[in-house]
Each structure stands twice: as structure tokens, then as C-alpha cells.
Design a protein around this motif. Structure first.
Motif, short mmCIF file in Angstrom:
data_model
loop_
_atom_site.label_atom_id
_atom_site.label_comp_id
_atom_site.label_asym_id
_atom_site.label_seq_id
_atom_site.Cartn_x
_atom_site.Cartn_y
_atom_site.Cartn_z
N SER A 360 0.77 -1.28 -0.04
CA SER A 360 -0.01 -0.11 -0.06
C SER A 360 0.83 1.36 0.11
CB SER A 360 -0.69 -0.09 1.36
OG SER A 360 -0.12 0.01 2.23
N LYS A 362 0.55 3.60 2.27
CA LYS A 362 0.93 3.88 3.53
C LYS A 362 2.15 3.33 4.04
CE LYS A 362 -1.06 3.44 8.16
NZ LYS A 362 -2.35 3.14 9.06
N GLU A 363 2.19 2.06 3.39
CA GLU A 363 3.45 0.96 3.75
C GLU A 363 4.54 1.48 2.97
OE1 GLU A 363 5.55 -3.31 3.26
OE2 GLU A 363 3.53 -2.85 2.45
N LYS A 365 5.22 4.97 2.50
CA LYS A 365 5.76 6.06 3.03
C LYS A 365 6.51 5.55 4.24
CE LYS A 365 1.89 8.93 1.48
NZ LYS A 365 0.69 9.86 1.93
N ARG A 366 6.21 4.76 4.95
CA ARG A 366 6.75 4.11 6.08
C ARG A 366 8.20 3.90 5.70
NH1 ARG A 366 3.89 -0.02 7.36
NH2 ARG A 366 5.23 -1.80 7.02
#
Length: 407
Positions: A360, A362-363, A365-366
Motif C-alpha cells: 500500500s 501507507k507502507e 511512506k513508512r
């Protein structure tokens, strides 16, 4: 290690395939004196098998290597039901058209591992739809169903675990083990099959078939199961962050297949060589004892051998060269996964996810915040970074991809 007189069981034992045997002494004696036809069934639940099925394909290869006859059974019939063994829920029912497509697609991979033909030890391929689709329900219940005890069927772990969890088990699924048992009976009649092999989850199904053949025809047949193949860290064989490791080229590029084997954990190198390659055992013993950075050379040998067997020598050489160019020379090889972006570029977040490196945005960005994402060997600092055609995008030390321009 048990001392077997037959080449078949000696080979299976030496390479770590044996978990359970039915009447080991009788099977050993039979295999020592005559050709034993043996089968494994493969249900067509997808257009390709994955490496979770590879140990079973290698079992058939070992059967042929030791002078016996492999029978590949395509589950065109059983695939219409789905094996419930150790599953949390029922498989999605496939249409007859989808099953036919999957069968045709899966068939191709076996030609890499087995020699097919009309000779006494040449492999053959059959589809259990040939006999299962023709069964008449009431005669089948009367002639075959009488030999099965519901009490005993409920005691098998594959069923018992589902019921203990209070998870639904449909009548359709419950019939699967009867149909698989009938496969063994039918194959013993048609082609003299004397052996069924499979994973440890198939033990109950195999035992049912053995007992059915004995009760109906008085035929002595046998079973072999393999241990559950797990990784040294306890993980499941064949699962990666990007999903299943497919055997067919059109489902997974050769480079990704090669890289899967190259990334084998140190403690698994010897086991995987014994199970999934034809490398001699004395050479495996030498390679698996390498220490430090030298074990990486053993992993390359494993990757080359496994990829050559499944995809061909040219694919293995190309994948190895891509890896060498990428990791040792610092530039990209042509077999890396790729993503097409417009000339003005694409955000690093979208590109990382688009390549399948993260599940994703989100992952992604992490990972960027952790400093794990690089473009052309330089660490990416912000989410607004744009990758352009010609860039190489990397996540960690093992994931690398090409950024290409749109056609």
C-alpha cells in the motif's frame, strides 16, 4: 536413516521426502522387483501451480529417476469440489471453463520435470474428469459409499480441525475424500497404479483409497507422504511479501523465480538442494557447510539449478546475469521487474507500490521514512520525490526495479 533395498525408497529417504509410509516393507519389496506406477493429483485452482506444489512434482521426478512410472492426475473432476483439507473455509467454486483453462495452463510445467511417452517408465497424464464426470449418483453410493465410515471420516485431522473450530464443512466438500479414494481405485484398474503420494495433509485421503482398493478389488496399494516443508524461521514455504512463487513463466518472471531461491535462508540451503535439485548429495554436503559470505555462492548454485529445472538453462543464465549486474556491478539488468511512468515522472510512493515492493502507499511512506527506499543508489528523503524513466528503484538490499517510459 532406515535401510531400504529399493532404489525408490532409498532415494526418497536420502533426500528427505518421507514423512509417512503405509506398509513400508511391502512397498520396498515391490519397488525392488518391478516397475511401480505411482500418482499424485493436482487440482487446477489457478492457471499455475506454485512452489508449494514443487515437492510433489519432484516426488514424481524421483519416482521416474529410480526406474518407476509417474502418473500426473489433473483434477478436472475433483477441482469442481475443492479439497477441504486443513482449509478454514470452502474454496471458491470454479466454472467448468475456468477449470479447463487452468488444466491446460498447468500441464505445461510438467514437461520440464518429467519424460512423457509410451515406454514402461515414461510419465503419463490423465484427468480424473474422465471417470468422475460419468458417475451415476445412486450406483456410486451403493457400490462405493458403503465402504466409508462417517465416524472414521470425522476423525481425520483434515476434517476434525475444521469441525473443532466450528467452521462450516459442506456436504459437497465432505465428498472430496471419497472421490479421491475412488481415483486411486480407478487408476489401479486402468493403469495398474500401486502407489499414491502426496503432502502430509493428504494422509487420510490416501489411506481411504488404499482401503477402498483392498475392499472392492482385493488390490494391495500403498501410500507415501512428505513432511510439511517450512523455512528455518518457521515461515511457510513459497510465500513472499509479493505473494505466491508461481511455476509458470507467464505468472512470475524468471528473475523473480531465481531470486526466490537466491534469498533462501542459510539454514535451508542444504534441505532445498536435496528436495528441489538434482545436485549430488556429496556436493550438497560440501556446499551447505560453507561459512560466512561463502554460503551466498551456495545459494547461487541452488538458484541456478532450481531455475534451470523449471524455466530452462537460458532463463537461469539470464536471471543470474541480471542479479550479477545489479548487485555486483551496481547497474540494472534487463530482467528486473519494471513500471512504466510518464515523461514528467511518478511519485516515489506510487512507484514503490506499483512495482509490488509494498502492499500500500501507507507502507511505502513508512519505508521511505525508514530510509529503506533508494533511487539510483541514493536514499530518498521525501514523499514528493518523482522517479523518471531510466531510474532504478530499490527497497532494501534485495528488491530492485526499473522505471521505464510509457510506450
Amino acid at each position: 536413516m532406515t535401510q531400504y533395498t529399493s532404489d525408490l525408497l532409498a532415494l526418497l529417504d536420502a533426500r528427505g521426502y518421507i514423512h509417512q509410509l503405509t506398509d513400508a516393507a511391502a512397498l520396498d519389496a515391490l519397488a525392488a522387483k518391478q516397475i511401480v506406477p505411482g500418482y499424485i493429483g493436482f487440482d487446477p485452482t489457478a492457471p499455475s501451480l506454485h512452489v508449494g506444489s514443487l515437492v510433489q512434482i519432484m516426488l514424481l521426478r524421483r519416482l521416474q529417476q529410480s526406474g518407476h512410472k509417474p502418473i500426473v492426475v489433473m483434477g478436472g473432476g475433483t477441482g469442481k469440489i475443492g479439497d477441504p483439507s486443513f482449509k478454514d473455509e470452502a474454496r471458491r467454486l470454479l466454472t467448468p471453463e475456468t477449470i479447463a483453462f487452468n488444466v491446460a495452463s498447468i500441464k505445461r510445467v510438467f514437461e520440464r520435470f518429467l519424460t512423457f511417452g509410451d515406454g514402461p517408465t515414461d510419465a503419463i497424464m490423465v484427468d480424473n474428469a474422465e471417470w468422475l464426470d460419468r458417475l451415476e449418483y445412486v450406483p456410486f453410493l451403493r457400490d462405493i459409499g458403503q465402504h466409508f465410515s462417517i465416524n472414521r471420516m470425522l476423525s481425520f485431522d483434515s476434517v476434525k480441525l475444521r469441525l473443532d473450530r466450528e467452521q462450516s464443512l459442506s456436504f459437497l466438500e465432505f465428498n472430496y475424500m471419497i472421490l479421491q479414494a475412488y481415483d486411486f481405485l480407478e487408476l489401479s484398474r486402468r493403469v495398474g497404479c500401486r502407489l499414491q503420494m502426496g503432502g502430509s495433509d493428504q494422509w487420510g485421503n490416501i489411506v481411504n483409497g488404499i482401503e477402498l482398493a483392498r475392499r472392492v478389488d482385493g488390490t494391495e496399494v500403498y501410500g507415501v507422504t512428505t513432511p510439511l516443508i517450512t523455512l528455518a524461521d518457521g515461515g511457510k514455504m513459497g510465500k513472499t511479501e509479493k505473494g505466491a512463487v508461481w511455476l509458470n513463466e507467464d505468472s512470475l518472471p524468471a528473475y523473480d523465480y531465481w531470486q526466490f531461491w537466491r534469498n533462501t535462508q542459510d539454514a535451508d540451503v542444504g534441505k532445498f538442494m536435496r528436495l528441489f535439485t538434482d545436485i549430488p548429495l556429496d556436493e550438497i554436503a560440501r556446499l551447505e557447510n560453507l561459512q560466512g559470505s561463502e554460503i551466498n555462492e551456495a545459494k547461487k548454485v541452488l538458484a541456478d539449478a532450481a531455475t534451470t529445472m523449471c524455466r530452462g538453462a537460458d532463463a537461469a543464465r539470464s536471471a543470474a546475469e541480471t542479479a550479477r549486474a545489479t548487485f555486483e556491478q551496481g547497474h540494472a539488468g534487463g530482467d528486473l521487474p519494471s513500471i512504466q511512468v510518464p515523461a514528467e515522472g511518478m511519485s516515489i510512493v506510487q512507484a514503490t507500490t506499483g512495482l509490488g515492493f509494498t502492499a500500500s502507499n501507507k507502507e511505502a511512506k513508512r519505508k521511505i521514512e525508514e530510509g529503506a527506499v533508494r533511487v539510483n543508489s541514493e536514499k530518498v528523503q521525501g514523499f514528493d520525490y518523482l522517479v523518471k524513466p531510466g531510474d532504478t528503484l530499490s527497497l532494501g538490499q534485495k528488491k530492485h526495479g526499473l522505471v521505464l517510459g510509457e510506450d
